[in-house]
Write an enzyme that holds these catalytic residues in place. Structure first.
Site, short mmCIF file in Angstrom:
data_model
loop_
_atom_site.label_atom_id
_atom_site.label_comp_id
_atom_site.label_asym_id
_atom_site.label_seq_id
_atom_site.Cartn_x
_atom_site.Cartn_y
_atom_site.Cartn_z
N ASP A 1 0.86 -1.18 0.00
CA ASP A 1 0.00 0.00 0.00
C ASP A 1 0.90 1.24 0.00
O ASP A 1 1.77 1.37 -0.85
CB ASP A 1 -0.97 -0.08 1.19
CG ASP A 1 -2.03 1.01 1.20
OD1 ASP A 1 -2.99 0.90 0.42
OD2 ASP A 1 -1.88 1.97 1.97
N TYR B 1 -1.75 11.25 1.71
CA TYR B 1 -2.55 11.57 0.52
C TYR B 1 -2.49 13.06 0.22
O TYR B 1 -2.47 13.48 -0.95
CB TYR B 1 -4.00 11.14 0.74
CG TYR B 1 -4.17 9.65 0.95
CD1 TYR B 1 -4.34 8.79 -0.12
CD2 TYR B 1 -4.15 9.11 2.24
CE1 TYR B 1 -4.49 7.42 0.08
CE2 TYR B 1 -4.29 7.75 2.45
CZ TYR B 1 -4.46 6.91 1.37
OH TYR B 1 -4.59 5.56 1.56
N HIS C 1 -7.06 -6.65 -0.67
CA HIS C 1 -5.98 -5.65 -0.56
C HIS C 1 -4.97 -5.94 0.54
O HIS C 1 -3.76 -5.80 0.33
CB HIS C 1 -6.59 -4.27 -0.33
CG HIS C 1 -5.59 -3.16 -0.27
ND1 HIS C 1 -4.81 -2.82 -1.36
CD2 HIS C 1 -5.22 -2.34 0.75
CE1 HIS C 1 -4.01 -1.80 -1.02
NE2 HIS C 1 -4.24 -1.50 0.25
#
Length: 316
Positions: free
Chosen positions: A101, A230, A295
């Protein structure tokens, strides 16, 4: 688990918590969002028992590592700088890198910035994101997937924090970690992540004890440190102009779950299997797609991931 050592290291202006176990060649594990060093618990124990020194930090902004308040403190340069300082402090010249990730994104940056410190890389879930010279990362995602795409929604300070804070921390982590929908997450401001279904019971690979550990840390820190990754995405894009078109020079194995949401981003499969990935990562030795996995693959398919990592890095 009780054999894992926990230390705090000063690096790059912060104090970083690191879990470590074993001796031998060093393997540095980099976690994602919303995770901690704990996400690598299975890999730490397995590799330590097979002749490696396994290290897993809480990355900047997570767990027991310091969390600077400004998103501008979370660029790829900061994150790789933290890790170089960690290795220097421990006297480690080169490492095997394993990322998942956001940890995978950091590992790609690490290979770009400091290829001299990397023996080989195993990356999970997030393929190489080659920098486009004319459109930044967030605008690129927005053009492909719209304003409701979760990375776009995370940009606004306060919105994601309010969303994640609208249910108790343990419940939110259950919702997030157990997500299995392979479609890219679309989050409206009306519903948010808090509207996701809460799994009952938990999937077999995730226990209440695991959730309790994650929740104990995120209850203390909140999620802003993670959201700042982010929010610094575009700043990292600005700062990496000099690496436009650069190739990853390390030997690489890439592993992704068949139902991983990143694998289903528009264009991802075409890039991974159509030659683009191999062009950008010339020493890409293998792409492994694990059927029935989503994931959080290093936890969901721990034994399989352990073997894949070991078989690859043991060649060097």
């Amino acid at each position: 688990m009780e054999k894992i050592e926990h230390i705090t290291i000063p690096t790059n202006g912060i104090n970083m918590h690191v879990a470590s176990i074993g001796s031998g060649p060093a393997v540095l594990f980099l976690h994602g969002f919303p995770e901690l060093w704990y996400s690598w618990r299975h890999q730490l124990l397995f590799l330590a028992s097979n002749g490696f020194r396994a290290l897993a930090p809480d990355l900047r902004g997570f767990g027991d590592t310091d969390s600077p308040p400004s998103p501008s403190s979370y660029t790829g340069h900061h994150l790789v700088g933290d890790l170089i300082g960690l290795l220097d402090h421990l006297g480690i010249d080169q490492v095997f890198l394993v990322g998942h990730d956001w940890g995978a994104i950091i590992a790609w940056y690490f290979c770009l910035f400091r290829p001299d410190r990397v023996k080989a890389l195993v990356n999970l879930s997030v393929h190489y994101l080659q920098r486009h010279p004319s459109i930044n990362f967030v605008d690129g995602f927005r053009a492909l997937l719209g304003d409701n795409f979760y990375i776009c929604q995370f940009q606004e300070p306060g919105f994601a924090e309010a969303d994640f804070g609208s249910v108790d921390t343990a419940t939110m982590l259950k919702k997030f970690l157990a997500m299995r929908d392979p479609e890219p997450p679309m989050i409206t401001k009306e519903k948010g992540f808090s509207a996701l279904e809460t799994p009952d019971p938990l999937p077999a690979w995730l226990t209440e004890e695991d959730i309790d550990y994650y929740a104990s840390k995120f209850t203390q820190t909140g999620f802003t440190g993670g959201f700042n990754y982010y929010r610094a995405f575009n700043l990292s894009w600005e700062l990496t102009a000099a690496w436009t078109g650069a190739k990853i020079k390390a030997p690489v194995k890439f592993i992704v779950g068949e139902d991983d949401l990143v694998y289903h981003f528009p264009g991802a499969k075409e890039y991974i299997h159509g030659g683009g990935f191999k062009k950008d990562v010339p020493l890409l030795e293998e792409v492994v797609v694990i059927k029935g996995a989503a994931h959080f693959i290093n936890q969901e398919k721990a034994d399989e991931i352990n073997s894949l990592i070991y078989d690859f890095i043991n060649k060097f």
